[in-house]
Design an enzyme around this catalytic site. Structure first.
Site, mmCIF file in Angstrom:
data_model
loop_
_atom_site.group_PDB
_atom_site.id
_atom_site.type_symbol
_atom_site.label_atom_id
_atom_site.label_comp_id
_atom_site.label_asym_id
_atom_site.label_seq_id
_atom_site.Cartn_x
_atom_site.Cartn_y
_atom_site.Cartn_z
ATOM 1 N N GLY A 159 -75.225 -69.903 -41.665
ATOM 2 C CA GLY A 159 -75.311 -71.179 -42.357
ATOM 3 C C GLY A 159 -75.079 -70.960 -43.842
ATOM 4 O O GLY A 159 -75.013 -69.825 -44.304
ATOM 5 N N LYS A 160 -74.928 -72.024 -44.574
ATOM 6 C CA LYS A 160 -74.820 -71.914 -46.036
ATOM 7 C C LYS A 160 -75.044 -73.279 -46.627
ATOM 8 O O LYS A 160 -74.711 -74.290 -46.011
ATOM 9 C CB LYS A 160 -73.416 -71.441 -46.422
ATOM 10 C CG LYS A 160 -73.346 -70.845 -47.804
ATOM 11 C CD LYS A 160 -73.935 -69.456 -47.797
ATOM 12 C CE LYS A 160 -73.487 -68.619 -48.946
ATOM 13 N NZ LYS A 160 -73.614 -67.188 -48.613
#
Ligand code: GLU
Length: 410
Positions: A104-105
């Site tokens: 994720g980011k």
């Protein structure tokens, strides 16, 4: 034609791997598409009483191997495309590093230097209020990235715990050591750059003792990589930050440069070396180049001017897909998804320590980090040799994609 974006680059990379592994179209589509992409408008009160509306994002790319995992960056250039590419890279990074997380980011499109600490706190709290329903110790675990650190993690954790009404130290990693963080976390990314450089020198039967090194970026990653490579016997001849670059053909005194930087907050003004630009640094004729600042610094335009023999990617995505195609074919690239995987690896150690409420010594953290990164390196080399691949990036991606596919329903 519009410039290719980081996400275009990730898609090209996945296509290359798919061709090598003979993957079908629907698997390729699933590998390219994030599970979920969130876009928020944060309305935040400024110190002068006005309200600012700020764009913020989180991409949850893939959780086949474990909770979504990845940092949150504060930078004016943060945008949906880059956030999603970075989340994809995290998916493949956690797979290569063999930590039980997905990718994720997140990001907030601000220049943090333009805000007071109280404003940054309110911005972070507003972001966490939006994120709280979708993050958690077993669902999505944010961490620091560009311009964020232990302070932002503490604000996120406190806001999350207040909203959820429960203690959840492992909802974020990269916390301060005296606040349930892990020893060794802040140096871990730079440390994996040094470990993978060392491992590549061993693999190629070259001597790191006689190597010259240039490091772009003197933040947490570049600075630690420079000083550990210096400790491992290399001559660090060039370093830079956004203010200037420093060059000394006999090797810089990294301790003196560090002391200057700690005192002045920038490299500019250090008298003990020649000043060079960031562009020149990239083109120095050195054995090892470590781009450890920002993405996209080596592209199709300057790739032909790169003289280094080995590039070790400290930053995420410092070489564009087109840039890599245009590099001299003898240049060896140690890809970001392995070289800078130390950060997320020690994030995993932190998460484990939080869950077990049992804290490790720095020596234990560093030894386990070295083992994990060396195992990841060996897996990459194994794939490279077994499949007869042309680049270590392809080898790292093939290794990672195989693991993601094995874990998921593709
Ligand atoms: N932001 C770091 C990275 O790009 C660390 C992520 C994490 O620790 O979750 O790898």
């Amino acid at each position: 034609m519009a410039e290719p974006t980081p996400l275009d680059g990730l898609h090209e990379q996945i296509d290359d791997v798919a061709a090598k592994l003979g993957l079908d179209g629907s698997t390729v589509d699933q590998l390219k598409q994030p599970d979920r992409y969130l876009e928020f408008s944060l309305s935040v009160e400024m110190d002068d009483g006005s309200t600012e509306v700020i764009d913020a994002y989180r991409t949850q790319f893939d959780d086949a191997r474990g909770p979504y995992k990845g940092g949150i960056r504060y930078h004016p250039d943060v945008n949906p495309d880059e956030t999603t590419a970075l989340a994809g890279w995290m998916t493949y990074k956690t797979a290569v590093a063999d930590v039980p997380f997905g990718g994720g980011k997140g990001g907030i499109a601000i220049d943090p230097a333009e805000y007071s600490d109280t404003e940054l706190q309110r911005i972070t709290e507003a972001y966490t209020e939006q994120l709280a329903p979708v993050i958690g110790e077993d669902t999505d675990v944010p961490a620091p990235d560009m311009n964020t650190g232990p302070q932002e993690m503490e604000w996120i954790r406190e806001t999350y715990e207040a909203i959820r009404g429960t203690e959840a130290p492992a909802v974020v990693t990269g916390k301060a050591v005296d606040n349930d963080g892990s020893k060794g976390r802040s140096e871990a990314t730079g440390r994996s750059v040094a470990i993978t450089t060392d491992a590549m020198f061993e693999y190629l039967d070259h001597d790191l003792d006689e190597a010259t090194v240039a490091v772009q970026g003197f933040g947490e990653v570049g600075h630690v990589a420079a000083s550990l490579l210096d400790d491992r016997g290399a001559d660090v001849v060039a370093v830079s930050d956004s203010s200037t670059g420093l060059y000394d053909e006999d090797g810089l005194d990294i301790d003196a440069v560090t002391a200057w930087n700690n005192q002045h907050g920038a490299l500019t003004g250090y008298g003990g070396a020649d000043e060079i630009s960031n562009e020149t640094l990239l083109e120095e004729d050195v054995d090892v180049l470590v781009p450890a600042a920002i993405g996209d610094v080596i592209d199709a335009e300057n790739a032909g001017d790169i003289e280094a023999d080995i590039i070790v990617e400290g930053a995420n995505g410092p070489i564009t897909y087109e840039g890599e195609q245009a590099l001299d074919e003898d240049i060896v690239v140690v890809p970001d998804i392995l070289a800078n995987a130390g950060g997320v690896t020690v994030s995993y150690f932190e998460w484990e320590q939080n869950r077990a409420d049992d804290y490790w010594t720095k020596e234990t953290v560093n030894n386990r980090l070295e083992d994990k990164i060396r195992d990841g390196f060996d897996d990459m080399i194994d794939t490279y040799e077994r499949q007869g691949l042309d680049s270590f990036r392809d080898a790292a991606y093939v290794t990672a994609v195989e693991k993601v596919i094995d874990a998921g329903e593709y």
